[in-house]
Design a protein around this motif. Sequence first.
Motif, PDB file in Angstrom:
ATOM      1  N   THR A 167      -1.638   9.777  -7.491  1.00  0.00           N
ATOM      2  CA  THR A 167      -1.678  10.651  -6.317  1.00  0.00           C
ATOM      3  C   THR A 167      -1.657  12.114  -6.751  1.00  0.00           C
ATOM      4  O   THR A 167      -2.433  12.938  -6.244  1.00  0.00           O
ATOM      5  CB  THR A 167      -0.495  10.342  -5.384  1.00  0.00           C
TER       6      THR A 167
ATOM      7  N   HIS B 235      -5.870  11.481   4.850  1.00  0.00           N
ATOM      8  CA  HIS B 235      -4.876  12.508   4.522  1.00  0.00           C
ATOM      9  C   HIS B 235      -5.498  13.904   4.538  1.00  0.00           C
ATOM     10  O   HIS B 235      -5.001  14.817   5.191  1.00  0.00           O
ATOM     11  CB  HIS B 235      -4.271  12.234   3.149  1.00  0.00           C
TER      12      HIS B 235
ATOM     13  N   ALA C  90      -1.122  -1.830  -6.139  1.00  0.00           N
ATOM     14  CA  ALA C  90      -1.445  -2.963  -5.273  1.00  0.00           C
ATOM     15  C   ALA C  90      -2.543  -3.814  -5.899  1.00  0.00           C
ATOM     16  O   ALA C  90      -3.555  -3.292  -6.349  1.00  0.00           O
ATOM     17  CB  ALA C  90      -1.889  -2.472  -3.897  1.00  0.00           C
TER      18      ALA C  90
ATOM     19  N   ILE D 189      -9.176   2.609  -0.407  1.00  0.00           N
ATOM     20  CA  ILE D 189      -8.540   3.770  -1.021  1.00  0.00           C
ATOM     21  C   ILE D 189      -9.204   5.074  -0.555  1.00  0.00           C
ATOM     22  O   ILE D 189      -8.546   6.061  -0.247  1.00  0.00           O
ATOM     23  CB  ILE D 189      -8.618   3.656  -2.566  1.00  0.00           C
TER      24      ILE D 189
ATOM     25  N   PHE E 130       0.796  -1.222   0.000  1.00  0.00           N
ATOM     26  CA  PHE E 130       0.000   0.000   0.000  1.00  0.00           C
ATOM     27  C   PHE E 130       0.832   1.276   0.000  1.00  0.00           C
ATOM     28  O   PHE E 130       0.282   2.359  -0.165  1.00  0.00           O
ATOM     29  CB  PHE E 130      -1.075  -0.026   1.080  1.00  0.00           C
TER      30      PHE E 130
ATOM     31  N   CYS F 173      -8.207   3.387  11.449  1.00  0.00           N
ATOM     32  CA  CYS F 173      -7.587   2.096  11.114  1.00  0.00           C
ATOM     33  C   CYS F 173      -8.364   0.954  11.765  1.00  0.00           C
ATOM     34  O   CYS F 173      -8.655  -0.060  11.135  1.00  0.00           O
ATOM     35  CB  CYS F 173      -6.128   2.048  11.576  1.00  0.00           C
TER      36      CYS F 173
ATOM     37  N   MET G 216      -0.208   4.166   2.835  1.00  0.00           N
ATOM     38  CA  MET G 216      -0.898   4.924   1.792  1.00  0.00           C
ATOM     39  C   MET G 216      -0.932   6.415   2.130  1.00  0.00           C
ATOM     40  O   MET G 216      -0.664   7.276   1.292  1.00  0.00           O
ATOM     41  CB  MET G 216      -2.320   4.366   1.662  1.00  0.00           C
ATOM     42  N   LYS G 217      -1.237   6.687   3.393  1.00  0.00           N
ATOM     43  CA  LYS G 217      -1.277   8.079   3.851  1.00  0.00           C
ATOM     44  C   LYS G 217       0.100   8.730   3.681  1.00  0.00           C
ATOM     45  O   LYS G 217       0.220   9.867   3.239  1.00  0.00           O
ATOM     46  CB  LYS G 217      -1.698   8.086   5.328  1.00  0.00           C
TER      47      LYS G 217
ATOM     48  N   GLY H 177      -7.952   6.061   2.800  1.00  0.00           N
ATOM     49  CA  GLY H 177      -6.598   6.614   2.758  1.00  0.00           C
ATOM     50  C   GLY H 177      -6.605   8.090   2.397  1.00  0.00           C
ATOM     51  O   GLY H 177      -5.945   8.911   3.043  1.00  0.00           O
ATOM     52  N   PHE H 178      -7.354   8.444   1.381  1.00  0.00           N
ATOM     53  CA  PHE H 178      -7.378   9.850   0.955  1.00  0.00           C
ATOM     54  C   PHE H 178      -8.088  10.737   1.979  1.00  0.00           C
ATOM     55  O   PHE H 178      -7.648  11.840   2.259  1.00  0.00           O
ATOM     56  CB  PHE H 178      -8.040   9.986  -0.427  1.00  0.00           C
TER      57      PHE H 178
ATOM     58  N   TYR I 273     -11.148  -2.925  -2.379  1.00  0.00           N
ATOM     59  CA  TYR I 273     -10.049  -2.025  -2.720  1.00  0.00           C
ATOM     60  C   TYR I 273     -10.519  -0.564  -2.768  1.00  0.00           C
ATOM     61  O   TYR I 273      -9.896   0.323  -2.198  1.00  0.00           O
ATOM     62  CB  TYR I 273      -9.453  -2.435  -4.069  1.00  0.00           C
TER      63      TYR I 273
ATOM     64  N   ILE J 283      -2.711  -1.081   6.047  1.00  0.00           N
ATOM     65  CA  ILE J 283      -3.204  -0.600   4.753  1.00  0.00           C
ATOM     66  C   ILE J 283      -3.111   0.923   4.691  1.00  0.00           C
ATOM     67  O   ILE J 283      -2.584   1.505   3.748  1.00  0.00           O
ATOM     68  CB  ILE J 283      -4.674  -1.050   4.546  1.00  0.00           C
ATOM     69  N   LEU J 284      -3.631   1.577   5.732  1.00  0.00           N
ATOM     70  CA  LEU J 284      -3.806   3.030   5.637  1.00  0.00           C
ATOM     71  C   LEU J 284      -2.522   3.826   5.889  1.00  0.00           C
ATOM     72  O   LEU J 284      -2.319   4.869   5.267  1.00  0.00           O
ATOM     73  CB  LEU J 284      -4.903   3.497   6.596  1.00  0.00           C
TER      74      LEU J 284
ATOM     75  N   TYR K  60      -0.022   2.137  -3.549  1.00  0.00           N
ATOM     76  CA  TYR K  60      -1.411   1.682  -3.506  1.00  0.00           C
ATOM     77  C   TYR K  60      -2.041   1.511  -4.884  1.00  0.00           C
ATOM     78  O   TYR K  60      -2.916   0.684  -5.071  1.00  0.00           O
ATOM     79  CB  TYR K  60      -2.256   2.646  -2.643  1.00  0.00           C
ATOM     80  N   ASN K  61      -1.583   2.309  -5.853  1.00  0.00           N
ATOM     81  CA  ASN K  61      -2.233   2.198  -7.164  1.00  0.00           C
ATOM     82  C   ASN K  61      -1.726   1.001  -7.963  1.00  0.00           C
ATOM     83  O   ASN K  61      -2.304   0.643  -8.982  1.00  0.00           O
ATOM     84  CB  ASN K  61      -2.083   3.483  -7.974  1.00  0.00           C
TER      85      ASN K  61
ATOM     86  N   ILE L 150       0.778   9.654   0.078  1.00  0.00           N
ATOM     87  CA  ILE L 150       0.072  10.877  -0.347  1.00  0.00           C
ATOM     88  C   ILE L 150       0.799  12.103   0.207  1.00  0.00           C
ATOM     89  O   ILE L 150       1.013  13.091  -0.508  1.00  0.00           O
ATOM     90  CB  ILE L 150      -1.414  10.852   0.097  1.00  0.00           C
TER      91      ILE L 150
ATOM     92  N   PHE M  97      -6.595   8.929  13.618  1.00  0.00           N
ATOM     93  CA  PHE M  97      -6.122   8.046  12.549  1.00  0.00           C
ATOM     94  C   PHE M  97      -6.193   6.579  12.994  1.00  0.00           C
ATOM     95  O   PHE M  97      -6.660   5.711  12.258  1.00  0.00           O
ATOM     96  CB  PHE M  97      -4.688   8.416  12.135  1.00  0.00           C
TER      97      PHE M  97
END
Lengths: 388, 388
Positions: free
Chosen positions: A378, B286, A269, B279, A263, B299, A310-311, B282-283, B275, A306-307, A266-267, A314, B295
Amino acid sequence: MKNSETSKLNIEKAAEFMELPPSKVSELIEKGNLKRNWDEYYDIYRFQGHAPHMEDGTVLIDHHGTFELVRGFPKIKRAMLLEPALLNNFSEISSVAVEEKMNGYNVRVIEFRGKLIAFTRSGHVCPYSTERVQNFLEPDFFREYPDLVVYGEMTGPENPYVQKEAYGIESLDFFVFDIRYKNTGEALPVHHRRELADKYGFNQVRLFGDFSINSASSKIMEIIRELGKKGREGVVIKDPAMVLQPIKYTCSESNCSDLRQAFKFYNEAGRDYLYSRVIREGFQSHEWAESEEDFMERCLRLGESILRPMKKTIEQVESGERISDEFRIRVKDRETIFKYRDYLDRFGLYIALGDIKKIGDEYVAEIRRMNKSTNDKTLAMLEGQLWS
Amino acid sequence: MKNSETSKLNIEKAAEFMELPPSKVSELIEKGNLKRNWDEYYDIYRFQGHAPHMEDGTVLIDHHGTFELVRGFPKIKRAMLLEPALLNNFSEISSVAVEEKMNGYNVRVIEFRGKLIAFTRSGHVCPYSTERVQNFLEPDFFREYPDLVVYGEMTGPENPYVQKEAYGIESLDFFVFDIRYKNTGEALPVHHRRELADKYGFNQVRLFGDFSINSASSKIMEIIRELGKKGREGVVIKDPAMVLQPIKYTCSESNCSDLRQAFKFYNEAGRDYLYSRVIREGFQSHEWAESEEDFMERCLRLGESILRPMKKTIEQVESGERISDEFRIRVKDRETIFKYRDYLDRFGLYIALGDIKKIGDEYVAEIRRMNKSTNDKTLAMLEGQLWS
């Protein structure tokens, strides 16, 4: 050009050796299911894309008159629920041998024209693994046993695929987990294989012991908990005689570590990669009859794996950085670095070579692999584009 | 048989109406991209599988001499990062209208031969929605405006697709979110549409207000937080004139609620479904510049949404139960229950009808949909089969 003519595969003879009709062999070549290698490995062919009766990654070696097969590594199936899987799959035997499943990439080693060579899972000759393996394995073994193939895990931090510090290895090392006959792929029994490897001073994956079928699952759970704490992957459970198929079982921490790595990019994954790891957690959580507290810890571990990466990706892209996969390789022959780059190029995996430093009698190269897809996606989101 | 002859589609005229060459229309029919309905809706055709210039689910109605199109609902794209998405997509206008995105299933309503009918997203006439919609919408509207189509969300607990208690609805209700012209699909401006719907006493999705582009993202984040707490889905952000394309944005709690529902039936859960929700988290994490504590809570929420329902499913199957999707529908005409069952049968969705009770002047049917795939897979694992 001349070379390609003189070393053309004798289809009749190859077909006879593999017990296939010649028309089938021609068809495999035409359809790209039997592909030849390049340069000094021109006489080595690999099976790819589901050729009948041949594991993917199986290798055919043309000795011009005789042939040899190095069978692909058979896919090891996974236990989701350990205890029922043990009882169901090993009901015919009284005990199982439990060995460590190490986290790296697996290679098969043979001697070819006076030199050890290492095949990847897909049957390519990897220049980096091939150079490294010369240091790891005693060549006398291969002269003594020309009909055997050594299967092992390349692991450690100086690894192009999976960089792991968990094993206390400084650079890269090789751990034998299987020895099999050429042509048939028949495996040596576990203890015979271990004695033989030991005799030649090979590193081996750890053997935790032989456990009776009835006690194995509780023993393995203990082992898995310990391995998990150390950031290691899991175990392979084997019929000591290597007649029944082995089974693998892994730690929650290893699943989560896979997700953390995936992740970050992530894109790129894989959906299936994510799904399969999530499913393993669900079954393990059930079988281990966790307390509510342990269960919540598992949930948090999964979500965070996962997060968080990814965070971070970004954030990095927003701050102007670009994410990339960075690793080092260490070689004796400086040329291997460039050979390895060219080798990856052929698969469309472009790497950027950074510093090359001489350390002792070896060269250490810094390598970056850009992850264009995740960087681009991203950036697009940060610029206000919509997902779809 | 007779009916099928007399009501054969006049391909020349239909083609002329849709401004397509007749050969194209014949091809669409041959390839199954333009399919006719059955029984009393025999003169209604739907576009499916990417017909050119026609949204999936668009409906063609053959009035034998004239035609009408009910355009499919255009897919609303998603903002991953709210602020840049607003600035980038609405740069030409000064303010946006923010309406609630409700969690149910969307239908389009027209009058057909003296009766209201409801099309699903794919362009089928759903017998349950069709019966229900008679209670929800004033038919005078459709007589007054025969050229308009009402788009709305069917939501509430007595819902075959998404059962939601979050809206305080007892059974099922219909909330208008769009009114569009037949044939072109052109939408009425937001405030005009709301006034018109209001005049006829239609329920409407909530309008949170019109916000200037610069203040919208912070306003929407507040709204999203509140909606999340209430277990609601999210918002759709619209150009008040309905010229620019709307954008959707949803709550973390809604993502997680989707996952909870999906992972009850983990073996049917889509990889892409998992998925895409991951995602979004995640965004959002952020953009919302969360504290470490918030956070970690996110999770945990994510991990738990996946693992808890899955764990519960395994426990249930182990204890001998079988999991299934259970819901109720409520109808005035008892026949609608059986019509609806036959309708689902056509899609291979088999349901088991349970008790049918008369409550007041309506019938309430208990329905179970078995999830064979997850039951079978769980049983297989419990019996010790391997994953693959």
